[in-house]
Scaffold this motif. Structure first.
Motif, mmCIF file in Angstrom:
data_model
loop_
_atom_site.group_PDB
_atom_site.id
_atom_site.type_symbol
_atom_site.label_atom_id
_atom_site.label_comp_id
_atom_site.label_asym_id
_atom_site.label_seq_id
_atom_site.Cartn_x
_atom_site.Cartn_y
_atom_site.Cartn_z
ATOM 1 N N SER A 188 0.837 -1.208 0.000
ATOM 2 C CA SER A 188 0.000 0.000 0.000
ATOM 3 C C SER A 188 0.868 1.253 0.000
ATOM 4 O O SER A 188 1.895 1.310 0.686
ATOM 5 N N LEU A 189 0.444 2.253 -0.756
ATOM 6 C CA LEU A 189 1.151 3.534 -0.785
ATOM 7 C C LEU A 189 0.721 4.371 0.411
ATOM 8 O O LEU A 189 -0.462 4.633 0.606
ATOM 9 N N ILE A 190 1.691 4.801 1.218
ATOM 10 C CA ILE A 190 1.428 5.700 2.339
ATOM 11 C C ILE A 190 1.603 7.151 1.914
ATOM 12 O O ILE A 190 0.815 8.027 2.263
ATOM 13 N N PHE A 191 2.648 7.409 1.129
ATOM 14 C CA PHE A 191 2.939 8.784 0.704
ATOM 15 C C PHE A 191 3.791 8.760 -0.552
ATOM 16 O O PHE A 191 4.638 7.887 -0.718
ATOM 17 N N ARG A 192 3.550 9.754 -1.415
ATOM 18 C CA ARG A 192 4.407 9.960 -2.583
ATOM 19 C C ARG A 192 4.612 11.450 -2.769
ATOM 20 O O ARG A 192 3.650 12.230 -2.676
ATOM 21 N N SER A 193 5.825 11.861 -2.990
ATOM 22 C CA SER A 193 6.099 13.285 -3.199
ATOM 23 C C SER A 193 5.423 13.777 -4.478
ATOM 24 O O SER A 193 5.167 13.003 -5.397
ATOM 25 N N THR A 194 5.135 15.066 -4.515
ATOM 26 C CA THR A 194 4.527 15.695 -5.690
ATOM 27 C C THR A 194 5.606 16.405 -6.486
ATOM 28 O O THR A 194 6.330 17.249 -5.945
ATOM 29 N N ASP A 195 5.731 16.069 -7.755
ATOM 30 C CA ASP A 195 6.775 16.648 -8.592
ATOM 31 C C ASP A 195 6.634 18.165 -8.705
ATOM 32 O O ASP A 195 5.522 18.698 -8.763
ATOM 33 N N HIS A 196 7.771 18.825 -8.764
ATOM 34 C CA HIS A 196 7.789 20.259 -9.075
ATOM 35 C C HIS A 196 7.891 20.388 -10.588
ATOM 36 O O HIS A 196 8.946 20.717 -11.147
ATOM 37 N N SER A 197 6.793 20.099 -11.262
ATOM 38 C CA SER A 197 6.777 20.103 -12.725
ATOM 39 C C SER A 197 5.464 20.696 -13.226
ATOM 40 O O SER A 197 4.474 20.793 -12.494
ATOM 41 N N TYR A 198 5.479 21.056 -14.488
ATOM 42 C CA TYR A 198 4.292 21.648 -15.116
ATOM 43 C C TYR A 198 3.110 20.680 -15.100
ATOM 44 O O TYR A 198 1.990 21.049 -14.728
ATOM 45 N N VAL A 199 3.355 19.427 -15.476
ATOM 46 C CA VAL A 199 2.237 18.483 -15.548
ATOM 47 C C VAL A 199 1.724 18.100 -14.169
ATOM 48 O O VAL A 199 0.525 17.833 -14.002
ATOM 49 N N ALA A 200 2.603 18.086 -13.169
ATOM 50 C CA ALA A 200 2.147 17.787 -11.813
ATOM 51 C C ALA A 200 1.174 18.850 -11.329
ATOM 52 O O ALA A 200 0.193 18.547 -10.643
ATOM 53 N N GLN A 201 1.440 20.097 -11.684
ATOM 54 C CA GLN A 201 0.506 21.167 -11.332
ATOM 55 C C GLN A 201 -0.839 20.970 -12.022
ATOM 56 O O GLN A 201 -1.887 21.214 -11.423
ATOM 57 N N LEU A 202 -0.802 20.533 -13.276
ATOM 58 C CA LEU A 202 -2.051 20.276 -13.998
ATOM 59 C C LEU A 202 -2.851 19.172 -13.322
ATOM 60 O O LEU A 202 -4.083 19.240 -13.244
ATOM 61 N N VAL A 203 -2.167 18.149 -12.822
ATOM 62 C CA VAL A 203 -2.847 17.066 -12.117
ATOM 63 C C VAL A 203 -3.478 17.584 -10.828
ATOM 64 O O VAL A 203 -4.642 17.290 -10.519
ATOM 65 N N VAL A 204 -2.709 18.363 -10.059
ATOM 66 C CA VAL A 204 -3.222 18.926 -8.798
ATOM 67 C C VAL A 204 -4.446 19.803 -9.057
ATOM 68 O O VAL A 204 -5.413 19.798 -8.272
ATOM 69 N N GLN A 205 -4.426 20.529 -10.150
ATOM 70 C CA GLN A 205 -5.548 21.407 -10.499
ATOM 71 C C GLN A 205 -6.724 20.651 -11.118
ATOM 72 O O GLN A 205 -7.766 21.257 -11.380
#
Length: 271
Positions: free
Chosen positions: A131-148
């Protein structure tokens, strides 16, 4: 029950001419169950990325040697290592006439807890079993699009702008750094640090299954690199990873180290 650490670092050149990633697990010279894992993905053309990634690991090693777990903050160690490496990489631009940059992810292991920091798109994962407990969020353009909510994680993997970073070490601006900590660790907890040359071929769940199903950190590293190479189909990037698996042991071994640094594949020379 007592906990031991099964650890491994691994690299593969992929289909590139030069290995610009650097990876290390650095035991504290004073022991005490303290170790620092580092993955740096260098960028900047021929030799430039190598210079940057080497500087990250070199700076981390120097700072770890002076670190006192009893009196100093893990966050201060991680933050100072990243900021110092950033300044030294910037200085390399003038000395070597290159344009070096690097991403970084670091994990400081201490008895009962871990602390991590990252900048760019080299990732940190914390799994418990499969099971995934935590994964860092990339400092990238597409990562921001995913978050949004504008694209899905699956769409991000094939997005034409997926390689655009919002921050890195060696740039004009001060790098953006994300931090985190976890306590209450137990057997079955696993930590993965890796460059995008590896994680780009797997979902979070696939990584969890592969690592949890492997008998050791070394076996998991071999499996992940083998699968990534097959999926790359002759167009794979450099890949680097560090895996630390917490394992319950029947009894502590007197005089044994708390963390192993088992290098699976040495960095390969440029072809």
């Amino acid at each position: 029950m007592p906990i031991s650490v099964d650890a491994c670092v691994a690299q593969h050149l992929g289909d590139r001419r030069e290995q610009q990633d650097r990876v290390a697990i650095l035991p504290h010279p004073g022991g005490g169950g303290v170790a620092l894992a580092v993955v740096a993905d260098g960028m900047g053309g021929h030799t430039g990325g190598t210079i940057a990634a080497q500087q990250v690991v070199h700076t981390a090693r120097n700072n770890l040697e002076r670190f006192s777990a009893r009196s100093e903050s893990a966050r201060v160690l991680l933050e100072s290592s990243i900021n110092e490496a950033h300044m030294l990489i910037k200085a390399c631009r003038f000395i070597n006439e290159k344009d070096p940059h690097s991403t970084v992810v670091m994990l400081l292991l201490q008895p009962g807890k871990v602390s991590w920091a990252h900048c760019g798109d080299s990732r940190f994962y914390h799994f418990r079993g499969d099971s995934l407990i935590f994964r860092s969020t990339d400092h990238s353009y597409v990562a921001q699009l995913v978050v949004q909510g504008k694209i899905t994680p699956e769409q991000a993997l094939v997005h034409p702008n997926r390689n655009i970073l919002l921050t890195s070490l060696g740039g004009v601006e001060t790098p953006k750094v994300a931090f985190g900590e976890a306590e209450g660790l137990r057997g079955g907890d696993t930590f993965l640090l890796c460059s995008d040359g590896l994680w780009g071929y797997f979902t979070d769940q696939e990584l969890a299954w592969a690592i949890d199903g492997a008998a050791s950190a070394r076996e998991a590293s071999e499996l992940l690199i083998g699968r990534a190479r097959a999926l790359a189909k002759g167009d794979g990037d450099n890949m680097s990873l560090a895996i630390l698996k917490l394992v319950e042991t029947a009894a502590p071994e007197k005089g044994s180290a708390s963390a192993a640094d088992d290098e699976l594949l040495p960095p390969q020379p440029a072809k």
